[in-house]
Design a protein around this motif. Structure first.
Motif, PDB file in Angstrom:
ATOM      1  N   LEU A   1       2.731  -5.590  -0.760  1.00 17.62           N
ATOM      2  CA  LEU A   1       1.240  -5.943  -1.396  1.00 17.62           C
ATOM      3  C   LEU A   1       0.842  -4.859  -2.315  1.00 17.62           C
ATOM      4  O   LEU A   1       0.417  -5.195  -3.426  1.00 17.62           O
ATOM      5  CB  LEU A   1       0.293  -5.866  -0.222  1.00 17.62           C
ATOM      6  CG  LEU A   1       0.279  -7.140   0.811  1.00 17.62           C
ATOM      7  CD1 LEU A   1      -0.804  -7.087   1.815  1.00 17.62           C
ATOM      8  CD2 LEU A   1      -0.110  -8.615  -0.278  1.00 17.62           C
ATOM      9  N   MET A   2       1.104  -3.664  -2.047  1.00 17.31           N
ATOM     10  CA  MET A   2       0.798  -2.517  -2.801  1.00 17.31           C
ATOM     11  C   MET A   2       1.716  -2.822  -4.268  1.00 17.31           C
ATOM     12  O   MET A   2       1.193  -2.525  -5.277  1.00 17.31           O
ATOM     13  CB  MET A   2       1.016  -1.097  -2.177  1.00 17.31           C
ATOM     14  CG  MET A   2      -0.021  -0.776  -1.235  1.00 17.31           C
ATOM     15  SD  MET A   2       0.357   0.998  -0.628  1.00 17.31           S
ATOM     16  CE  MET A   2      -0.845   0.970   0.844  1.00 17.31           C
ATOM     17  N   GLU A   3       2.965  -2.874  -4.096  1.00 11.01           N
ATOM     18  CA  GLU A   3       3.820  -2.833  -5.135  1.00 11.01           C
ATOM     19  C   GLU A   3       3.374  -4.061  -6.242  1.00 11.01           C
ATOM     20  O   GLU A   3       3.551  -3.926  -7.460  1.00 11.01           O
ATOM     21  CB  GLU A   3       5.256  -3.305  -4.918  1.00 11.01           C
ATOM     22  CG  GLU A   3       5.894  -1.830  -4.211  1.00 11.01           C
ATOM     23  CD  GLU A   3       7.290  -2.220  -3.706  1.00 11.01           C
ATOM     24  OE1 GLU A   3       7.762  -3.370  -3.743  1.00 11.01           O
ATOM     25  OE2 GLU A   3       7.874  -1.219  -3.178  1.00 11.01           O
ATOM     26  N   ASN A   4       2.882  -5.364  -5.471  1.00  8.79           N
ATOM     27  CA  ASN A   4       2.528  -6.605  -6.271  1.00  8.79           C
ATOM     28  C   ASN A   4       1.106  -6.505  -6.884  1.00  8.79           C
ATOM     29  O   ASN A   4       0.697  -7.310  -7.415  1.00  8.79           O
ATOM     30  CB  ASN A   4       2.796  -7.619  -5.568  1.00  8.79           C
ATOM     31  CG  ASN A   4       4.298  -8.067  -5.105  1.00  8.79           C
ATOM     32  OD1 ASN A   4       5.025  -7.667  -5.765  1.00  8.79           O
ATOM     33  ND2 ASN A   4       4.508  -8.339  -3.894  1.00  8.79           N
ATOM     34  N   ASN A   5       0.591  -5.446  -6.481  1.00  9.77           N
ATOM     35  CA  ASN A   5      -0.851  -5.072  -6.936  1.00  9.77           C
ATOM     36  C   ASN A   5      -1.054  -3.834  -7.470  1.00  9.77           C
ATOM     37  O   ASN A   5      -2.177  -3.122  -6.844  1.00  9.77           O
ATOM     38  CB  ASN A   5      -1.837  -5.466  -5.647  1.00  9.77           C
ATOM     39  CG  ASN A   5      -2.091  -7.104  -5.125  1.00  9.77           C
ATOM     40  OD1 ASN A   5      -2.456  -7.879  -5.805  1.00  9.77           O
ATOM     41  ND2 ASN A   5      -0.981  -7.296  -4.382  1.00  9.77           N
ATOM     42  N   ILE A   6      -0.255  -3.362  -8.549  1.00  8.00           N
ATOM     43  CA  ILE A   6      -0.857  -2.164  -9.258  1.00  8.00           C
ATOM     44  C   ILE A   6      -1.650  -1.973 -10.396  1.00  8.00           C
ATOM     45  O   ILE A   6      -2.663  -1.445 -10.165  1.00  8.00           O
ATOM     46  CB  ILE A   6       0.473  -1.858  -9.992  1.00  8.00           C
ATOM     47  CG1 ILE A   6       1.859  -1.671  -8.935  1.00  8.00           C
ATOM     48  CG2 ILE A   6       0.449  -0.613 -10.839  1.00  8.00           C
ATOM     49  CD1 ILE A   6       1.756  -0.505  -7.986  1.00  8.00           C
ATOM     50  N   GLU A   7      -1.950  -3.275 -10.980  1.00 11.63           N
ATOM     51  CA  GLU A   7      -3.002  -3.240 -12.142  1.00 11.63           C
ATOM     52  C   GLU A   7      -4.342  -3.341 -11.450  1.00 11.63           C
ATOM     53  O   GLU A   7      -5.388  -2.798 -11.946  1.00 11.63           O
ATOM     54  CB  GLU A   7      -2.727  -4.353 -12.900  1.00 11.63           C
ATOM     55  CG  GLU A   7      -3.580  -4.519 -14.129  1.00 11.63           C
ATOM     56  CD  GLU A   7      -3.140  -5.546 -15.248  1.00 11.63           C
ATOM     57  OE1 GLU A   7      -3.968  -5.700 -16.215  1.00 11.63           O
ATOM     58  OE2 GLU A   7      -2.162  -5.789 -15.179  1.00 11.63           O
ATOM     59  N   GLU A   8      -4.462  -4.332 -10.475  1.00 15.28           N
ATOM     60  CA  GLU A   8      -5.762  -4.345  -9.580  1.00 15.28           C
ATOM     61  C   GLU A   8      -5.536  -3.923  -8.243  1.00 15.28           C
ATOM     62  O   GLU A   8      -5.378  -4.695  -7.311  1.00 15.28           O
ATOM     63  CB  GLU A   8      -6.092  -5.809  -9.761  1.00 15.28           C
ATOM     64  CG  GLU A   8      -6.658  -6.318 -11.256  1.00 15.28           C
ATOM     65  CD  GLU A   8      -7.226  -7.658 -11.220  1.00 15.28           C
ATOM     66  OE1 GLU A   8      -7.412  -8.209 -10.179  1.00 15.28           O
ATOM     67  OE2 GLU A   8      -7.340  -8.050 -12.474  1.00 15.28           O
ATOM     68  N   PRO A   9      -5.483  -2.508  -7.977  1.00 15.11           N
ATOM     69  CA  PRO A   9      -5.261  -1.964  -6.474  1.00 15.11           C
ATOM     70  C   PRO A   9      -6.199  -2.976  -5.530  1.00 15.11           C
ATOM     71  O   PRO A   9      -7.225  -3.344  -5.815  1.00 15.11           O
ATOM     72  CB  PRO A   9      -5.724  -0.570  -6.536  1.00 15.11           C
ATOM     73  CG  PRO A   9      -5.368  -0.303  -8.190  1.00 15.11           C
ATOM     74  CD  PRO A   9      -5.926  -1.618  -8.678  1.00 15.11           C
ATOM     75  N   MET A  10      -5.721  -3.212  -4.353  1.00 24.19           N
ATOM     76  CA  MET A  10      -6.276  -3.873  -3.228  1.00 24.19           C
ATOM     77  C   MET A  10      -6.934  -2.785  -2.411  1.00 24.19           C
ATOM     78  O   MET A  10      -6.691  -1.491  -2.466  1.00 24.19           O
ATOM     79  CB  MET A  10      -5.491  -4.354  -2.542  1.00 24.19           C
ATOM     80  CG  MET A  10      -4.973  -5.797  -2.833  1.00 24.19           C
ATOM     81  SD  MET A  10      -3.688  -6.638  -1.851  1.00 24.19           S
ATOM     82  CE  MET A  10      -4.809  -7.098  -0.472  1.00 24.19           C
ATOM     83  N   GLU A  11      -8.308  -2.817  -1.557  1.00 29.41           N
ATOM     84  CA  GLU A  11      -8.608  -1.965  -0.835  1.00 29.41           C
ATOM     85  C   GLU A  11      -7.748  -1.781   0.570  1.00 29.41           C
ATOM     86  O   GLU A  11      -7.075  -2.955   0.933  1.00 29.41           O
ATOM     87  CB  GLU A  11      -9.991  -2.490  -0.207  1.00 29.41           C
ATOM     88  CG  GLU A  11     -11.030  -2.603  -1.369  1.00 29.41           C
ATOM     89  CD  GLU A  11     -11.568  -1.181  -2.027  1.00 29.41           C
ATOM     90  OE1 GLU A  11     -11.242  -0.171  -1.295  1.00 29.41           O
ATOM     91  OE2 GLU A  11     -11.993  -1.181  -3.171  1.00 29.41           O
ATOM     92  N   ILE A  12      -7.665  -0.444   1.028  1.00 32.20           N
ATOM     93  CA  ILE A  12      -7.035  -0.554   2.285  1.00 32.20           C
ATOM     94  C   ILE A  12      -7.349  -1.368   3.287  1.00 32.20           C
ATOM     95  O   ILE A  12      -6.242  -1.774   3.993  1.00 32.20           O
ATOM     96  CB  ILE A  12      -6.762   1.188   2.468  1.00 32.20           C
ATOM     97  CG1 ILE A  12      -6.539   1.940   1.471  1.00 32.20           C
ATOM     98  CG2 ILE A  12      -5.997   1.278   3.777  1.00 32.20           C
ATOM     99  CD1 ILE A  12      -5.087   1.489   0.900  1.00 32.20           C
ATOM    100  N   ASP A  13      -8.564  -1.585   3.516  1.00 32.17           N
ATOM    101  CA  ASP A  13      -9.150  -2.555   4.551  1.00 32.17           C
ATOM    102  C   ASP A  13      -8.458  -3.801   4.498  1.00 32.17           C
ATOM    103  O   ASP A  13      -8.336  -4.456   5.243  1.00 32.17           O
ATOM    104  CB  ASP A  13     -10.534  -2.358   4.405  1.00 32.17           C
ATOM    105  CG  ASP A  13     -11.297  -1.207   5.227  1.00 32.17           C
ATOM    106  OD1 ASP A  13     -10.443  -0.488   5.847  1.00 32.17           O
ATOM    107  OD2 ASP A  13     -12.432  -0.692   4.780  1.00 32.17           O
TER     108      ASP A  13
END
Length: 353
Positions: A242-254
């Protein structure tokens, strides 16, 4: 100054070292002797390892030159010619001499090459690729040691040197003598020579060069894929994806924890156990690793790089990048790719072709 905490440091430690501009790099001179119809792939594999070492390491600068018995253009096995200097016995002063053979190279004693090999072996490393172990044997430099060469050359070499034993191994490095059997093995052989001459006790740097040239097979491409521990829980793998696929718009850790079906606290414990970093720290290091790749491999503006890696504020990106790599983003790019004489030498392999 901060440093990488997670296994991502394996991909970035060399670049951080290169950001240390104090002091002078140790120059290591590596000469390639090209035999007529030499293996071009073998040469390019060895030279590219040295060039990569120059790119990501400021402690050692590999200065590369190409030589041949006659000088001028030397035709490779695929018909591409490489220019070379004419080999001379007097004044030849190199830290390593690598003779590049090949499937189409005809083997015969060469008195000049024999003298140069002997002279270099007195203080440096001598190596032979593909079937060029023949010339190390002709110079009396293999002794009773096993040597590596292409299997098609075993017969001829044994005719000339029946006392020597060919090995089934693809490369051998021992007693400052090195031999390899093919282009693939030239990488490992060259890395061993680099460790001997320039990168002592720097396994992380050599591992990174090998990772660049030998990416993991059968795995999805991802900035962090090659540094994941071999066995980690599935939720942690999903979180990293998930982190690798959401670099430009980072997800919240929660949100990441919810998506993988664990609590934030459980996710934090697993990141700490397997990756030695909190989830938000790992995410930051992952984004800055991507930023480093974009800075070095593209001409995108620093603002674009910041936005592409999830930083809405350039000053914030500037600070975090400088914290981990030791230089501001634009200075980092200039340091790696400046074309002027003051800075190009550190990262350019000085070749004659």
């Amino acid at each position: 100054m901060e440093t990488f905490q997670s296994p991502l440091k394996q991909q970035n430690i060399g670049f951080r070292q290169s950001a240390s501009v104090s002091g002078q790099a140790r120059v290591v001179r590596v000469a390639f002797v090209l035999l007529e119809h030499f293996s071009l792939t073998t040469l390019s594999t060895a030279m590219d390892a040295l060039a990569t070492g120059n790119l990501i390491n400021a402690e050692t600068l590999y200065m590369v030159s190409t030589w041949s018995l006659k000088g001028g253009q030397v035709e490779s096995d695929v018909g591409v010619s490489v220019s070379s200097q004419r080999l001379v016995a007097e004044g030849f002063n190199q830290d390593a001499l690598i003779v590049i053979g090949g499937q189409r190279v005809r083997l015969a004693p060469q008195p000049l090459l024999r003298r140069v090999l002997k002279r270099t072996a007195g203080k440096g490393i001598v190596a032979g690729c593909w079937n060029a172990a023949f010339h190390l044997a002709d110079a009396g430099l293999l002794g009773a040691e096993e040597f590596a060469c292409h299997r098609d050359s075993y017969g001829l070499i044994s005719e000339y040197f029946p006392q020597l034993k060919a090995s089934s191994r693809e490369f051998i490095v021992a007693q400052r003598r090195a031999t390899c059997a093919n282009a693939h093995a030239a990488l490992d052989m060259t890395l061993a020579i680099m460790q001997e001459l320039g990168s002592h006790n720097d396994a992380a740097l050599l591992d990174e060069i090998k990772r660049v040239h030998q990416p993991a097979q059968g795995k999805p491409v991802g900035a962090a894929d090659s540094v994941r521990p071999a066995a980690i829980p599935k939720p942690l793998n999903v979180a990293i994806d998930l982190m690798e696929n959401n670099i430009e718009e980072p997800m919240e850790i929660d949100a990441i924890a919810s998506h993988v079906g664990v609590s934030r606290r459980q996710l934090e414990r697993r990141f700490a156990r397997y990756l030695n970093a909190a989830p938000n720290r790992y995410y930051l290091e992952l984004r800055l690793t991507r930023a480093r790749q974009l800075i070095v491999q593209s001409d995108r503006s620093m603002t674009d790089v910041a936005l592409a890696t999830g930083f809405v504020s350039y000053p914030h990106f500037y600070k975090r990048f400088k914290d981990l790599f030791g230089l501001p983003p634009m200075t980092f790019r200039d340091y790696h790719y400046a074309s002027d004489s003051a800075s190009s030498g550190r990262y350019a392999v000085a070749a004659t072709y």
